[in-house]
Design a protein around this motif. Structure first.
Motif, short mmCIF file in Angstrom:
data_model
loop_
_atom_site.label_atom_id
_atom_site.label_comp_id
_atom_site.label_asym_id
_atom_site.label_seq_id
_atom_site.Cartn_x
_atom_site.Cartn_y
_atom_site.Cartn_z
N GLU A 53 1.81 -1.24 13.62
CA GLU A 53 3.16 -1.79 13.51
C GLU A 53 3.90 -1.15 12.34
OE1 GLU A 53 3.75 -6.09 13.30
OE2 GLU A 53 2.34 -6.20 14.98
N HIS A 54 3.18 -0.99 11.24
CA HIS A 54 3.81 -0.42 10.05
C HIS A 54 4.18 1.05 10.28
CE1 HIS A 54 4.74 0.22 5.81
NE2 HIS A 54 4.07 1.36 5.91
N ILE A 55 3.27 1.81 10.85
CA ILE A 55 3.56 3.25 11.00
C ILE A 55 4.61 3.52 12.06
CG2 ILE A 55 1.35 4.05 10.04
CD1 ILE A 55 0.33 4.51 12.80
N ASP A 75 2.35 10.10 -5.26
CA ASP A 75 3.51 10.99 -5.34
C ASP A 75 4.76 10.26 -4.92
OD1 ASP A 75 2.02 13.03 -6.21
OD2 ASP A 75 2.01 14.17 -4.34
N ARG A 76 4.60 9.39 -3.93
CA ARG A 76 5.76 8.72 -3.38
C ARG A 76 6.15 7.49 -4.18
NH1 ARG A 76 6.65 4.98 1.48
NH2 ARG A 76 8.75 5.53 2.09
N ARG A 77 5.27 7.07 -5.08
CA ARG A 77 5.48 5.83 -5.85
C ARG A 77 5.74 4.69 -4.88
NH1 ARG A 77 3.66 7.44 -9.98
NH2 ARG A 77 4.49 9.13 -11.20
N LYS A 106 7.35 1.99 11.94
CA LYS A 106 8.60 1.84 11.19
C LYS A 106 8.67 2.76 9.98
CE LYS A 106 7.77 -2.72 11.64
NZ LYS A 106 7.62 -4.01 10.97
N CYS A 107 7.51 3.28 9.57
CA CYS A 107 7.46 4.04 8.33
C CYS A 107 6.98 5.45 8.62
CB CYS A 107 6.53 3.33 7.34
SG CYS A 107 6.43 4.18 5.77
N ALA A 108 7.88 6.40 8.55
CA ALA A 108 7.59 7.79 8.90
C ALA A 108 6.57 8.38 7.93
CB ALA A 108 8.87 8.62 8.89
N HIS A 109 6.68 8.02 6.66
CA HIS A 109 5.77 8.58 5.67
C HIS A 109 4.32 8.21 5.98
CE1 HIS A 109 4.26 9.97 1.81
NE2 HIS A 109 3.58 8.84 1.74
N CYS A 110 4.08 6.92 6.20
CA CYS A 110 2.72 6.46 6.48
C CYS A 110 2.23 7.01 7.81
CB CYS A 110 2.66 4.93 6.48
SG CYS A 110 2.87 4.25 4.82
N LYS A 111 3.15 7.21 8.74
CA LYS A 111 2.75 7.76 10.04
C LYS A 111 2.17 9.17 9.86
CE LYS A 111 4.23 8.38 14.80
NZ LYS A 111 3.10 9.30 14.99
N THR A 122 3.11 -3.58 3.41
CA THR A 122 3.73 -2.59 2.54
C THR A 122 2.99 -1.26 2.67
OG1 THR A 122 2.29 -3.12 0.69
CG2 THR A 122 4.31 -4.39 0.86
N CYS A 123 3.59 -0.21 2.11
CA CYS A 123 2.95 1.10 2.16
C CYS A 123 1.62 1.07 1.41
CB CYS A 123 3.88 2.15 1.56
SG CYS A 123 5.31 2.48 2.60
N LYS A 124 1.56 0.29 0.35
CA LYS A 124 0.33 0.19 -0.43
C LYS A 124 -0.78 -0.40 0.43
CE LYS A 124 0.71 -0.44 -5.26
NZ LYS A 124 1.13 -1.37 -6.32
#
Ligand SMILES: [Zn+2]
Length: 80
Positions: A28-30, A76-78, A32-37, A2-4
């Motif tokens: 792997e997560h980043i 901020d992103r919750r 798929k996840c633009a925010h975390c990238k 997860t993002c957390k």
């Protein structure tokens, strides 16, 4: 992941104690996840800027500031 969890790993990266295995999971997560990238890229760039690619601990004040900035971004992103 997860993002957390990604946030936790990025924090660990800041402290220099991210293992190869965790780095792979994080990658792997980043993918798929633009925010975390974006957060990850920014963090890596900042670390490289301060450490000049060398492995030595960041000054505590800078490290603390980065941790605070990271936490704020995720809050901020919750993030789920
Ligand atoms: Zn994410």
């Amino acid at each position: 992941m997860t993002c957390k969890e990604a946030f936790k790993q990025i924090s660990a990266y800041l402290d220099g104690d991210l293992t190869e295995e965790l780095k792979n999971i994080l990658n792997e997560h980043i993918c798929k996840c633009a925010h975390c990238k974006v957060v990850y890229d920014t963090t890596v760039k900042t670390v490289e800027l301060y450490c000049d690619g060398k492995l030595f601990p960041m000054p505590q004040t800078i490290s603390n500031r980065l941790h605070t900035a990271l936490r704020r971004k995720f809050q901020d992103r919750r993030a789920v």
